[in-house]
Scaffold this active site. Structure first.
Site, PDB file in Angstrom:
ATOM      1  N   CYS A 404      34.736   8.862 -41.065  1.00 17.33           N
ATOM      2  CA  CYS A 404      33.780   9.409 -42.029  1.00 17.33           C
ATOM      3  C   CYS A 404      34.446  10.290 -43.074  1.00 17.33           C
ATOM      4  CB  CYS A 404      32.694  10.188 -41.293  1.00 17.33           C
ATOM      5  SG  CYS A 404      33.318  11.525 -40.264  1.00 17.33           S
ATOM      6  N   HIS A 448      30.855  14.864 -38.185  1.00 18.74           N
ATOM      7  CA  HIS A 448      30.627  13.929 -39.286  1.00 18.74           C
ATOM      8  C   HIS A 448      30.884  14.638 -40.608  1.00 18.74           C
ATOM      9  CE1 HIS A 448      29.180  10.153 -40.803  1.00 18.74           C
ATOM     10  NE2 HIS A 448      28.227  10.724 -41.540  1.00 18.74           N
ATOM     11  N   ASP A 464      25.448   9.566 -47.788  1.00 18.73           N
ATOM     12  CA  ASP A 464      26.411   9.301 -46.718  1.00 18.73           C
ATOM     13  C   ASP A 464      27.044   7.928 -46.921  1.00 18.73           C
ATOM     14  OD1 ASP A 464      27.904   9.165 -44.447  1.00 18.73           O
ATOM     15  OD2 ASP A 464      26.255   9.503 -43.047  1.00 18.73           O
TER      16      ASP A 464
END
Length: 668
Positions: A404, A448, A464
């Protein structure tokens, strides 16, 4: 008269083992060797096969212990070194202990060592275990008041257990009503060294390392329905500085004048129990307000305490995920979120120019960049290939594999290069629902990173890029997104989380965690504000005067109930001798000697004395005392005392052997 009774010494040795055992998890191994040597020496002293250490020997042992602490801890001060010194003194005191006063000092040291253990582990299992050393220490304390001729340790243990049970009501009253006083000082907890978690800066592979860890980050319980998983973005900190390789947090400020946001949408209320992180920020959904008086909402909308979180922290939060955040920003904030190194990553800069020319509207540019992640062959992995000096270029155009942080960092770079203020947000996403307690477990592997970009009149908007590559990461969790990846939980090969596919094992894990959660929520978190809320709810608040009156009344009630339990006034005193006789009969029945119908007490006692010749004097003493009390003038010995003497005299284990009358005989 001042010698240490045998029973007390037995329980002191047992208590030392129980006290020291949990401390060995964080203490040097020579502590265990020291105890073995000192315990063996003390036993030999009791058996009169060795003498007490002389003054120079005690001095040498103390110096050796101090040197051992220095070599193993690098210091003689601080909580970690102090705990080792305390246990070393607790052990060495055993050898020089001569009198009952010395033994009392050892007992009190033991109680203090049990309390010190809570500084390193305050979990439910540790609290449950601590009942064992406390009971043993209390038995040793009782043994010091007994006769030196008492030889059986178990009655002393039963008495200690009974005293603990009798103290429970008073303990509960003090726990509920005694005011919580803040500490005069604080020390960093040694158990938090090397805590796994987020840091204030981030390179592309840093968060991927957390995917290898099964450690718990925090637990969350919502009031009402649980929000959808894809909305659970737990903000920890915001990173606005980029040096070409690492993203880092910029200086933040707090205060109402520094924050410009408007509440929109539904309010979410929830409780958080956060594990120690050694960092000052707290975890919450956007935009958050908390009941913590030492916590502020910073200018980048993350919660931050004045001091790092060094122990479990309970706090309540209200969040508005749809809130409008900074519809306008000052030039300094805008510049900081457009800042890029002068050189490096030319292909990513060219991509930004291309997107800017193709899309006049910033939101269209963002959508095009997300579509690029979705349509091109990008991969989501915990172990991406290494990148060079131009890490963003290598990731976007060559390796196309990352975690991520790779996607968030690359997207923020391209948006900045295209003239859109952007920053990276680090935190956690999702969580595991524990149906046993209806709360969420958020682990380190849930760490994350995502992106925020700013638009006029719309403020900061979250996006995201990882969702475009691995939507199952957001919708189902990391385990589903990395199915078959050997790096997932690589640092926890024996973690129960690896075996969630076994329903019975997973149910046991969740049930145990629910028990620990209840312990932390209702016991450890019952501090100043929580206690005040409880008293306000049930008693309408208590000032010092009312609190003192309530505690006094509760103490009187507890003492009265205890007196009723011990004295049993409802049992008539005139029937006391009959009850003692019945106890005498039950005691002998346990050894196979039942009184025959019509058999006199003296005949019954003589028969019992023949079967148990070793206990014949105690049996005859009870029969004589009972007859003197019942049929004489009451001036003889109390048969209750004789009954207790008989109980102590009877053997622990008996083996039945046949006799001539066929009733059987018990032999020790």
């Amino acid at each position: 008269m001042n010698a240490i009774p045998r029973v007390a010494l037995v329980w002191l040795l047992v208590a030392q083992v129980l006290v020291i055992l949990p401390h060995l998890a964080y203490m040097p191994l020579w502590i265990a060797a020291m105890w073995l040597g000192c315990a063996a020496w003390r036993v030999q002293v009791f058996r009169m096969r060795a003498g007490y250490p002389r003054a120079w020997v005690k001095l040498a042992l103390a110096l050796l212990a101090g040197a051992g602490v220095w070599l193993s801890r690098g210091s003689l001060v601080g909580l970690d070194a102090g705990a080792v010194l305390l246990i070393a003194a607790f052990i060495l005191k055993l050898v020089e202990m001569k009198t009952r006063r010395d033994a009392l000092v050892l007992v009190f040291l033991g109680f203090f060592a049990v309390v010190v253990g809570y500084l390193f582990d305050d979990g439910f299992l540790a609290a449950l275990y601590s009942l064992l050393p406390v009971t043993a220490l209390l038995a040793a304390l009782i043994g010091l008041q007994q006769s030196a001729f008492a030889s059986r340790p178990w009655p002393t243990l039963r008495l200690a257990g009974g005293l603990l049970l009798q103290a429970l009501p008073l303990m509960l009253l003090l726990f509920l009503f005694f005011p919580r006083l803040g500490p005069l000082w604080s020390l960093p907890m040694p158990g938090n060294k090397g805590v796994t978690g987020l840091s204030e800066s981030m390179a592309p592979g840093d968060i991927a390392e957390l995917g290898r860890s099964a450690e718990l980050a925090f637990r969350v319980r919502f009031e009402g329905a649980l929000p959808p998983r894809e909305q659970l973005y737990w903000r920890a900190l915001t990173m606005e500085r980029f040096d070409g390789r690492r993203w880092a947090q910029a200086p933040q400020w707090s205060g109402e004048d520094a924050l410009h946001w408007q509440k929109r949408g539904p309010e979410l209320r929830y409780d958080v129990i956060m594990q120690p992180s050694s960092q000052p920020w707290l975890f919450a959904l956007d935009v958050a307000q908390t009941d913590q008086t030492d916590t502020r909402l910073m200018s980048d909308f993350h919660l931050q305490r004045r001091q790092p979180v060094e122990q479990r922290l309970f706090y309540r939060v209200s969040s508005w995920p749809q809130a409008l955040r900074e519809s306008s920003i000052d030039p300094r904030t805008r510049w900081r979120n457009l800042q890029l190194p002068m050189h490096g990553n030319p292909r990513a800069r060219a991509l930004a120019d291309e997107l800017r020319q193709a899309h006049a509207q910033p939101q269209a540019l963002v959508a095009a960049l997300l579509q690029r992640f979705n349509h091109e062959p990008f991969a989501y992995t915990l172990k991406p290939p290494a990148t060079g000096a131009d890490g963003v270029d290598d990731f976007l155009f060559d390796t196309r594999s990352g975690f991520c942080a790779h996607y968030a960092g690359a997207m923020a770079f391209v948006l900045r290069a295209a003239g859109i203020p952007a920053r990276v947000v680090a935190g956690y996403q999702g969580g595991e629902l524990n149906p046993a307690g209806n709360y969420l477990l958020v682990h380190q592997f849930d760490a994350h990173a995502w992106v925020e970009y700013w638009q006029p009149e719309q403020g900061w908007l979250s996006v995201d890029p990882t969702y475009q590559v691995a939507p199952e990461r957001i919708e189902q969790g990391l385990e589903q997104a990395l199915a078959g990846d050997s790096e997932y939980l690589a640092d926890a090969p024996l973690s129960p989380l690896r075996y969630r596919g076994l329903p019975w094992l997973n149910d046991m894990r969740l049930a145990w965690d629910s028990l620990n959660y209840g312990w932390q929520r209702w016991v450890l978190a019952y501090q100043g504000e929580q206690q005040g809320a409880f008293l306000q709810r049930w008693f309408g608040g208590l000032d010092p005067t009312r609190l003192g009156l309530l505690l006094g009344a509760a103490a009187i009630l507890s003492v009265g109930l205890l007196a009723l339990f011990l004295l049993k006034p409802w049992q008539g005193r005139g029937d006391l001798r009959s009850r003692q006789l019945r106890r005498f009969e039950r005691l002998l029945e346990m050894h196979g000697l039942r009184r025959s119908p019509g058999e006199g007490l003296r005949s019954y006692g003589e028969r019992a004395a023949r079967v148990l010749p070793a206990q014949a004097p105690a049996i005859a003493a009870f029969v004589g005392a009972f007859e003197a009390q019942r049929y004489g003038h009451g001036g003889a010995d109390d048969p209750g005392l004789r009954l207790r003497a008989l109980r102590r005299a009877l053997p622990w284990r008996l083996v039945r052997t046949p006799t001539r009358d066929g009733r059987g005989e018990e032999q020790a």
